[in-house]
Design a protein around this motif. Structure first.
Motif, short mmCIF file in Angstrom:
data_model
loop_
_atom_site.label_atom_id
_atom_site.label_comp_id
_atom_site.label_asym_id
_atom_site.label_seq_id
_atom_site.Cartn_x
_atom_site.Cartn_y
_atom_site.Cartn_z
N THR A 1 0.85 -1.19 0.00
CA THR A 1 0.00 0.00 0.00
C THR A 1 0.88 1.24 0.00
O THR A 1 1.90 1.28 0.69
N HIS A 2 0.49 2.22 -0.79
CA HIS A 2 1.24 3.48 -0.75
C HIS A 2 1.04 4.16 0.61
O HIS A 2 -0.08 4.25 1.11
N TYR B 1 1.98 7.67 1.91
CA TYR B 1 2.57 8.97 1.61
C TYR B 1 2.69 9.81 2.89
O TYR B 1 1.88 9.71 3.81
N ASP C 1 7.01 8.33 -0.06
CA ASP C 1 6.23 7.09 -0.03
C ASP C 1 7.08 6.05 0.67
O ASP C 1 8.18 5.72 0.21
N HIS C 2 6.60 5.59 1.82
CA HIS C 2 7.40 4.68 2.66
C HIS C 2 8.74 5.31 3.02
O HIS C 2 9.76 4.61 3.13
N VAL D 1 9.34 10.94 -3.51
CA VAL D 1 8.83 10.68 -4.85
C VAL D 1 8.50 12.02 -5.51
O VAL D 1 8.29 13.02 -4.83
N GLN E 1 3.94 13.09 -7.46
CA GLN E 1 2.77 13.55 -6.71
C GLN E 1 2.84 15.06 -6.53
O GLN E 1 3.92 15.67 -6.57
#
Length: 383
Positions: free
Chosen positions: A282-283, A285, A309-310, A314, A317
């Protein structure tokens, strides 16, 4: 008590004496009511084999009394009249506050409590022990009693051991007086604290099952960031999500729970975030906003949102920006002048009255509006 007690005073003190503290020193004394009729003022006769003085404070049966009469000195004992202190006054000397037990006389008293409930002409007479502290009282000095302000209009020091103050009802100074705690001019010498606490991961965040994330929490006092604030963390459901006292959150079981952060010494100041435990894949954010935490009036500054993300940054987005006053008042004390992708420029208002106020800048993830982050920006005068 008559003088006939004099030859047997030691016997009566042994047999009938009651322990009191006179100016902090424990002694045995004889106590009797000053009158046979019930009166609003609690007045008693005290007799001791040791010296008594006008103005001595007497702690008797968990109450503070003041010897208000002249003292009758006999061969083996002293006798005086004492009255119960019915008020405690806080007097303020340039920020140094001292409290005094006092006998206060006014035109109307509560029959049950002895406290002033109505003052017909706004005048009271205050009797205090004459000591090094009370000698510093000056004309026009203000104090509070039962949440009403008074001002000293006359000082009588003719009675040895007692200072008597003539006082009149004064006006409340809303800018300086701490009416709740009966302290005049408190905020003239002390800074009123306005605390704020924010969990900077927004209102909703995610944590992987059996993994941990660190909460990003900031605290401010009057818009100024507090370094290393003492914070207490709690989870609404520790069987789903646990949190330690360093703000590290762990996903225990799939589901969700609220994590609340409170200022340890000001627990009414708190912030809450909804945490969801999700499975791997699962993402997850998170957003961090960088930029100067202080903005001077009339000037501009730029801020950038970094999306992770995790925990890995990134770049696919984006966010939407919004600006409000930290205390949710209006109008907003700043504006967004430009917004390009994940960066934004803010200009502070030009009014000097905005000094020590704060703005809250929010970045909301476009792909998941439940994910947001907030940055507090303190406003300071240019000069």
């Amino acid at each position: 008590m008559t003088r006939s007690l004099e030859p047997m005073i030691d016997f009566f003190l042994r047999e009938k004496g009651e322990p009191v503290h006179i100016n902090g020193v424990r002694q045995l004394v004889l106590i009797q009511d000053a009158t046979n009729t019930i009166q609003m003022t609690d007045e008693k006769i005290i007799r001791a084999a040791t010296p008594l003085h006008t103005g001595d404070s007497v702690d008797y049966r968990d109450e503070r009394y003041l010897i208000t009469s002249q003292v009758d000195r006999n061969e083996k004992s002293c006798r005086g009249r004492m009255r119960k202190c019915n008020q405690s006054l806080a007097l303020n000397w340039n920020g140094k506050v001292r409290c005094f037990d006092a006998v206060v006389e006014a035109r109307t008293f509560s029959m049950e409590t002895g406290k002033v409930i109505s003052i017909t002409e706004g005048n009271i007479l205050v009797s205090l022990q004459d000591n090094a502290d009370t000698r510093g009282i000056t004309l026009s000095q203000r104090f509070y009693m039962t949440h009403q302000p008074f001002k000293v209009t006359g000082i009588d020091r003719t009675m040895n051991g007692i200072i008597q103050l003539s006082c009149t009802l004064d006006s409340i100074n809303t800018a300086y007086d701490d009416v709740e705690h009966n302290i005049a001019d408190k905020w003239k010498y002390e800074t009123a604290h306005t605390y704020a606490l924010h969990i900077n991961q927004g209102t909703i965040a995610h944590v992987l099952l059996n993994e941990t994330i660190q909460l990003n929490v900031s605290a401010a006092d009057n818009g100024n960031e507090i370094a290393n604030p003492a914070i207490t963390y709690t989870s609404s459901d520790p069987s789903v999500i646990s949190v330690d006292q360093q703000g590290q959150v762990m996903g225990i079981a799939l589901g969700q729970a609220s994590i609340t952060a409170k200022l340890t010494y000001h627990p009414a100041v708190q912030s809450t975030i909804e945490m969801r435990v999700v499975e791997t894949g699962t993402h997850i954010y998170s957003i961090a906003i960088t930029g100067n935490p202080i903005l001077k009036t009339g000037q501009s500054a730029s801020y950038v949102s970094h999306i992770y993300d995790h925990g890995v940054e990134v770049f696919d987005q984006s966010v939407e920006w919004s600006l409000r006053n930290q205390d949710d008042s209006t109008p907003t004390k700043g504006i967004i002048t430009t917004s390009t992708g994940n960066s934004v420029t803010i200009k502070a208002g030009s009014s000097s009255g905005e000094n020590n106020k704060a703005l809250a800048l929010t970045a909301t993830l476009v792909s998941d509006p439940s994910m947001s982050a907030e940055k507090n920006i303190s406003l300071k005068n240019l000069f």
